[in-house]
Scaffold this motif. Structure first.
Motif, PDB file in Angstrom:
ATOM      1  N   LEU A 176       6.384 -31.230  -0.069  1.00  0.00           N
ATOM      2  CA  LEU A 176       5.201 -30.427   0.105  1.00  0.00           C
ATOM      3  C   LEU A 176       4.353 -30.054  -1.149  1.00  0.00           C
ATOM      4  O   LEU A 176       3.262 -30.273  -1.312  1.00  0.00           O
ATOM      5  CB  LEU A 176       5.500 -29.077   1.075  1.00  0.00           C
ATOM      6  CG  LEU A 176       5.744 -29.264   2.526  1.00  0.00           C
ATOM      7  CD1 LEU A 176       6.071 -27.930   2.927  1.00  0.00           C
ATOM      8  CD2 LEU A 176       4.835 -30.118   3.194  1.00  0.00           C
ATOM      9  N   PRO A 177       4.796 -29.646  -2.414  1.00  0.00           N
ATOM     10  CA  PRO A 177       4.230 -29.520  -3.364  1.00  0.00           C
ATOM     11  C   PRO A 177       3.611 -30.841  -4.021  1.00  0.00           C
ATOM     12  O   PRO A 177       2.457 -30.631  -4.535  1.00  0.00           O
ATOM     13  CB  PRO A 177       5.087 -28.792  -4.499  1.00  0.00           C
ATOM     14  CG  PRO A 177       6.335 -28.357  -3.625  1.00  0.00           C
ATOM     15  CD  PRO A 177       6.470 -29.185  -2.238  1.00  0.00           C
ATOM     16  N   THR A 178       4.354 -31.830  -3.783  1.00  0.00           N
ATOM     17  CA  THR A 178       3.414 -33.120  -4.442  1.00  0.00           C
ATOM     18  C   THR A 178       2.258 -33.355  -3.526  1.00  0.00           C
ATOM     19  O   THR A 178       1.498 -33.837  -4.081  1.00  0.00           O
ATOM     20  CB  THR A 178       4.521 -34.118  -4.281  1.00  0.00           C
ATOM     21  OG1 THR A 178       5.712 -34.017  -5.079  1.00  0.00           O
ATOM     22  CG2 THR A 178       4.075 -35.498  -4.923  1.00  0.00           C
ATOM     23  N   LEU A 179       2.339 -33.062  -2.188  1.00  0.00           N
ATOM     24  CA  LEU A 179       1.344 -33.609  -1.464  1.00  0.00           C
ATOM     25  C   LEU A 179       0.349 -32.736  -1.694  1.00  0.00           C
ATOM     26  O   LEU A 179      -0.848 -32.992  -1.488  1.00  0.00           O
ATOM     27  CB  LEU A 179       1.732 -33.803   0.133  1.00  0.00           C
ATOM     28  CG  LEU A 179       2.760 -34.869   0.213  1.00  0.00           C
ATOM     29  CD1 LEU A 179       2.900 -34.598   1.885  1.00  0.00           C
ATOM     30  CD2 LEU A 179       1.986 -36.240   0.121  1.00  0.00           C
ATOM     31  N   GLY A 180       0.605 -31.383  -1.855  1.00  0.00           N
ATOM     32  CA  GLY A 180      -0.487 -30.444  -1.973  1.00  0.00           C
ATOM     33  C   GLY A 180      -1.164 -30.431  -3.363  1.00  0.00           C
ATOM     34  O   GLY A 180      -2.304 -30.265  -3.350  1.00  0.00           O
ATOM     35  N   ARG A 181      -0.494 -30.871  -4.387  1.00  0.00           N
ATOM     36  CA  ARG A 181      -1.338 -31.119  -5.691  1.00  0.00           C
ATOM     37  C   ARG A 181      -2.263 -32.456  -5.684  1.00  0.00           C
ATOM     38  O   ARG A 181      -3.144 -32.497  -6.402  1.00  0.00           O
ATOM     39  CB  ARG A 181      -0.211 -31.016  -6.728  1.00  0.00           C
ATOM     40  CG  ARG A 181       0.378 -29.930  -7.128  1.00  0.00           C
ATOM     41  CD  ARG A 181       1.285 -29.993  -8.528  1.00  0.00           C
ATOM     42  NE  ARG A 181       2.245 -31.105  -8.452  1.00  0.00           N
ATOM     43  CZ  ARG A 181       3.512 -30.755  -8.213  1.00  0.00           C
ATOM     44  NH1 ARG A 181       3.866 -29.678  -7.895  1.00  0.00           N
ATOM     45  NH2 ARG A 181       4.296 -31.903  -8.283  1.00  0.00           N
ATOM     46  N   GLY A 182      -1.500 -33.515  -4.974  1.00  0.00           N
ATOM     47  CA  GLY A 182      -2.411 -34.665  -4.733  1.00  0.00           C
ATOM     48  C   GLY A 182      -2.337 -35.517  -5.976  1.00  0.00           C
ATOM     49  O   GLY A 182      -3.020 -36.293  -6.443  1.00  0.00           O
ATOM     50  N   ARG A 183      -0.981 -35.355  -6.756  1.00  0.00           N
ATOM     51  CA  ARG A 183      -0.815 -36.089  -7.972  1.00  0.00           C
ATOM     52  C   ARG A 183       0.390 -37.267  -7.803  1.00  0.00           C
ATOM     53  O   ARG A 183       0.262 -37.496  -6.335  1.00  0.00           O
ATOM     54  CB  ARG A 183      -0.267 -34.998  -9.108  1.00  0.00           C
ATOM     55  CG  ARG A 183      -1.240 -33.857  -9.602  1.00  0.00           C
ATOM     56  CD  ARG A 183      -0.488 -32.977 -10.514  1.00  0.00           C
ATOM     57  NE  ARG A 183      -1.319 -31.837 -10.845  1.00  0.00           N
ATOM     58  CZ  ARG A 183      -1.086 -30.778 -11.688  1.00  0.00           C
ATOM     59  NH1 ARG A 183       0.206 -31.041 -12.093  1.00  0.00           N
ATOM     60  NH2 ARG A 183      -1.649 -30.106 -11.710  1.00  0.00           N
TER      61      ARG A 183
END
Length: 272
Positions: free
Chosen positions: A222-229
């Motif tokens: 979730l943090p990775t997809l949320g940042r979109g990086r």
């Protein structure tokens, strides 16, 4: 093949005809692969054991009417050929190794392209390959193993840890020669698999795997997809030593706790 030996095989009287049990066993293995000897066995059976031949013909005719026609597939022919020189249980192991190597190549390609979506599935992809390899379509002993009490997620995790422990060193050696690093992307899968097995020896294996999966989704996906990086730093090549150390530590914990799986915990539920 001597006709006398074929007659002993058909009449199952090797002791009286001078053929040993070992010779008859070797003959049976030869007859399974030799069309000419199969035709001669049918001829000997029809001549010397007409009643048995007639009975088998009637059974074959009734089964042909009752059962649907068998469609031969290419993979079945390949499996038949392989069974001539390898044990049937050898196939799922080879398939698991091949699928995990393919997973490593796909994941390493995703890491090189800085694509996080596939990398986030790194802990689960090898397990899926192992589960497919020992499925009912490919494992000849699936029905026998499925009836044992130790089947299920725990068995998939144990098999995954065994295959990963075999594949990762081989890929690391190949990567060192070729200058690539396909084995590094499999280290998170090995570490989390060992973590599930080690934690599962204390609590239920289902709960351990669920907790680790939820933690991976909550703190990584979730943090990775949320940042979109791109790929998070703990999934890059620079984090490989940490994953390797964690996998080694957790692997030792699994070995030390191996007896817990031989004597599973009693359920806390009380019987009335």
């Amino acid at each position: 093949m001597p006709r006398e030996l074929l007659m002993s095989y058909v009449r199952a009287s090797g002791a009286s005809d001078g053929a040993s049990a070992g010779a008859l066993w070797a003959l049976e293995g030869h007859v399974e692969q030799c069309a000419a000897c199969q035709a001669e066995v049918r001829e000997v059976s029809a001549t010397h054991c007409p009643a048995d031949t007639a009975l088998m013909d009637r059974v074959h005719a009734r089964l042909s009417e009752a059962l649907p026609p068998v469609r031969r597939r290419r993979w079945r022919r390949v499996r038949t050929v392989l069974s001539r020189w390898a044990a049937p249980a050898f196939g799922p192991w080879v398939m698991a190794v091949v699928l995990i190597v393919l997973c490593a190549l796909v994941l390493s390609s995703a890491a090189a392209r800085n694509s996080p979506l596939l990398m986030l599935l790194a802990p689960a992809m090898p397990l899926l390959g192992v589960a497919v390899s020992w499925g009912p379509r490919f494992d000849p002993a699936h029905e026998l193993i499925a009836s044992t009490p130790r089947v299920g997620l725990g068995l998939v995790l144990r098999r995954s840890s065994a295959v990963l422990s075999l594949v990762i060193p081989a890929l690391a050696a190949a990567g060192w020669i070729t200058g690539t690093a396909p084995a590094l992307v499999l280290l998170p899968a090995l570490a989390l698999t060992c973590a599930a097995l080690a934690l599962g020896s204390v609590v239920d294996i289902q709960r351990a795997a669920t907790a680790l999966g939820a933690g991976w989704a909550l703190f990584v996906v979730l943090p990775t997809l949320g940042r979109g990086r791109g790929v998070p730093p703990y999934l890059l090549e620079s984090a490989a030593p940490g994953w390797a150390a964690a996998a080694a530590f957790l692997g030792v914990a699994v070995v030390l706790r191996r007896n817990a799986y031989l004597h599973p915990r009693k359920s806390g539920a009380r019987h009335r």
